[in-house]
Design a protein around this motif. Structure first.
Motif, mmCIF file in Angstrom:
data_model
loop_
_atom_site.group_PDB
_atom_site.id
_atom_site.type_symbol
_atom_site.label_atom_id
_atom_site.label_comp_id
_atom_site.label_asym_id
_atom_site.label_seq_id
_atom_site.Cartn_x
_atom_site.Cartn_y
_atom_site.Cartn_z
ATOM 1 N N VAL A 15 0.839 -1.203 0.000
ATOM 2 C CA VAL A 15 0.000 0.000 0.000
ATOM 3 C C VAL A 15 0.872 1.250 0.000
ATOM 4 O O VAL A 15 0.629 2.188 -0.770
ATOM 5 C CB VAL A 15 -0.977 -0.006 1.203
ATOM 6 N N SER A 16 1.893 1.277 0.835
ATOM 7 C CA SER A 16 2.790 2.435 0.887
ATOM 8 C C SER A 16 3.447 2.683 -0.462
ATOM 9 O O SER A 16 3.515 3.819 -0.936
ATOM 10 C CB SER A 16 3.875 2.223 1.941
ATOM 11 N N HIS A 17 3.916 1.612 -1.084
ATOM 12 C CA HIS A 17 4.565 1.760 -2.383
ATOM 13 C C HIS A 17 3.570 2.241 -3.445
ATOM 14 O O HIS A 17 3.914 3.079 -4.285
ATOM 15 C CB HIS A 17 5.228 0.453 -2.814
ATOM 16 N N ALA A 18 2.355 1.724 -3.397
ATOM 17 C CA ALA A 18 1.344 2.139 -4.368
ATOM 18 C C ALA A 18 1.061 3.638 -4.250
ATOM 19 O O ALA A 18 0.993 4.353 -5.258
ATOM 20 C CB ALA A 18 0.058 1.333 -4.170
ATOM 21 N N LEU A 19 0.917 4.125 -3.042
ATOM 22 C CA LEU A 19 0.662 5.556 -2.830
ATOM 23 C C LEU A 19 1.858 6.399 -3.265
ATOM 24 O O LEU A 19 1.695 7.440 -3.920
ATOM 25 C CB LEU A 19 0.312 5.820 -1.368
ATOM 26 N N ASP A 20 3.056 5.949 -2.928
ATOM 27 C CA ASP A 20 4.265 6.674 -3.339
ATOM 28 C C ASP A 20 4.394 6.709 -4.860
ATOM 29 O O ASP A 20 4.776 7.733 -5.440
ATOM 30 C CB ASP A 20 5.513 6.034 -2.735
ATOM 31 N N SER A 21 4.070 5.608 -5.523
ATOM 32 C CA SER A 21 4.144 5.553 -6.987
ATOM 33 C C SER A 21 3.141 6.497 -7.626
ATOM 34 O O SER A 21 3.451 7.175 -8.610
ATOM 35 C CB SER A 21 3.896 4.128 -7.484
ATOM 36 N N LEU A 22 1.941 6.544 -7.070
ATOM 37 C CA LEU A 22 0.930 7.460 -7.581
ATOM 38 C C LEU A 22 1.409 8.906 -7.447
ATOM 39 O O LEU A 22 1.317 9.696 -8.394
ATOM 40 C CB LEU A 22 -0.401 7.261 -6.855
ATOM 41 N N VAL A 23 1.946 9.264 -6.296
ATOM 42 C CA VAL A 23 2.461 10.623 -6.078
ATOM 43 C C VAL A 23 3.581 10.941 -7.078
ATOM 44 O O VAL A 23 3.616 12.014 -7.676
ATOM 45 C CB VAL A 23 2.936 10.808 -4.622
ATOM 46 N N THR A 24 4.484 10.005 -7.273
ATOM 47 C CA THR A 24 5.590 10.214 -8.208
ATOM 48 C C THR A 24 5.072 10.522 -9.606
ATOM 49 O O THR A 24 5.539 11.466 -10.258
ATOM 50 C CB THR A 24 6.515 8.982 -8.237
ATOM 51 N N LEU A 25 4.107 9.753 -10.074
ATOM 52 C CA LEU A 25 3.567 10.003 -11.414
ATOM 53 C C LEU A 25 2.770 11.299 -11.470
ATOM 54 O O LEU A 25 2.835 12.022 -12.473
ATOM 55 C CB LEU A 25 2.720 8.829 -11.887
ATOM 56 N N LEU A 26 2.030 11.608 -10.432
ATOM 57 C CA LEU A 26 1.277 12.868 -10.411
ATOM 58 C C LEU A 26 2.206 14.078 -10.441
ATOM 59 O O LEU A 26 1.845 15.121 -10.987
ATOM 60 C CB LEU A 26 0.376 12.942 -9.180
ATOM 61 N N ARG A 27 3.388 13.924 -9.888
ATOM 62 C CA ARG A 27 4.353 15.024 -9.864
ATOM 63 C C ARG A 27 5.242 15.082 -11.101
ATOM 64 O O ARG A 27 5.975 16.042 -11.285
ATOM 65 C CB ARG A 27 5.241 14.907 -8.625
ATOM 66 N N PRO A 37 6.580 15.499 -14.964
ATOM 67 C CA PRO A 37 6.222 16.498 -15.992
ATOM 68 C C PRO A 37 5.169 15.987 -16.984
ATOM 69 O O PRO A 37 4.298 16.727 -17.398
ATOM 70 C CB PRO A 37 7.547 16.772 -16.703
ATOM 71 N N THR A 38 5.236 14.705 -17.369
ATOM 72 C CA THR A 38 4.262 14.205 -18.336
ATOM 73 C C THR A 38 2.869 14.124 -17.760
ATOM 74 O O THR A 38 1.895 14.191 -18.488
ATOM 75 C CB THR A 38 4.678 12.824 -18.880
#
Length: 163
Positions: free
Chosen positions: A142-154, A156-157
């Motif tokens: 769960v932690s990794h999933a949330l971190d991955s989502l944040v990374t993609l939301l941040r 440039p693409t």
């Protein structure tokens, strides 16, 4: 466990939505997201597809993919995220699949987890080798999933996506 607030805050700022498809986490990812006040503005819902046949019938994962590779596979993780996104009509889909233990599954070791995030113009799938007991594996996923989502939301693409 990762703080879901940054993901929810970024989604609210962007006016975008998220949905989840969970296997090994069994609803823990959705439960973690809904702890955040105001999440109803961005969380569309989710699929808990613990049984392999439900991955196909509810999330739309190709039955041949499941038959040849099994449920614990990077392409299955991506298909689950796409299925959540499609089924819930969300901008982003996040999925978890893997082996929480205590025993290996279909020749896959305990702690092998795939987390996928699919957005309007990008996708990411990560293979994790997590330690600990069943609860620790699920919480780490769960932690990794949330971190991955944040990374993609941040990234440039992500900023070029349609709202």
């Amino acid at each position: 466990m990762a703080d879901p607030n940054p993901a929810v805050r970024l989604l609210i700022e962007r006016g975008e939505t998220v949905a989840v498809a969970e296997s090994l986490t069994g609803g823990l990812l959705a439960a973690t997201l809904v702890e955040v006040p105001g999440v109803s503005a961005v969380f569309r819902g989710g699929l808990v597809v613990y049984a392999t046949d439900l991955k196909a019938s509810l999330a739309g994962v190709d039955e041949r993919l499941l038959a040849t590779r099994g449920a614990v596979d990077p392409d299955v993780a991506v298909a689950l995220a796409e299925g959540a996104r499609r089924a819930c009509r969300a901008d982003w889909g996040v999925s978890t699949t893997g082996v929480a233990g205590p025993d290996p599954q279909d020749g896959k070791p305990v702690g092998l987890v795939y987390v996928a995030v699919v957005g309007p113009q990008q996708r990411r799938v990560d293979e994790l080798r997590l330690g600990g007991d069943r609860s620790a594996v699920r919480a780490s996923a769960v932690s990794h999933a949330l971190d991955s989502l944040v990374t993609l939301l941040r990234s440039p693409t992500a900023n070029t996506s349609a709202s």
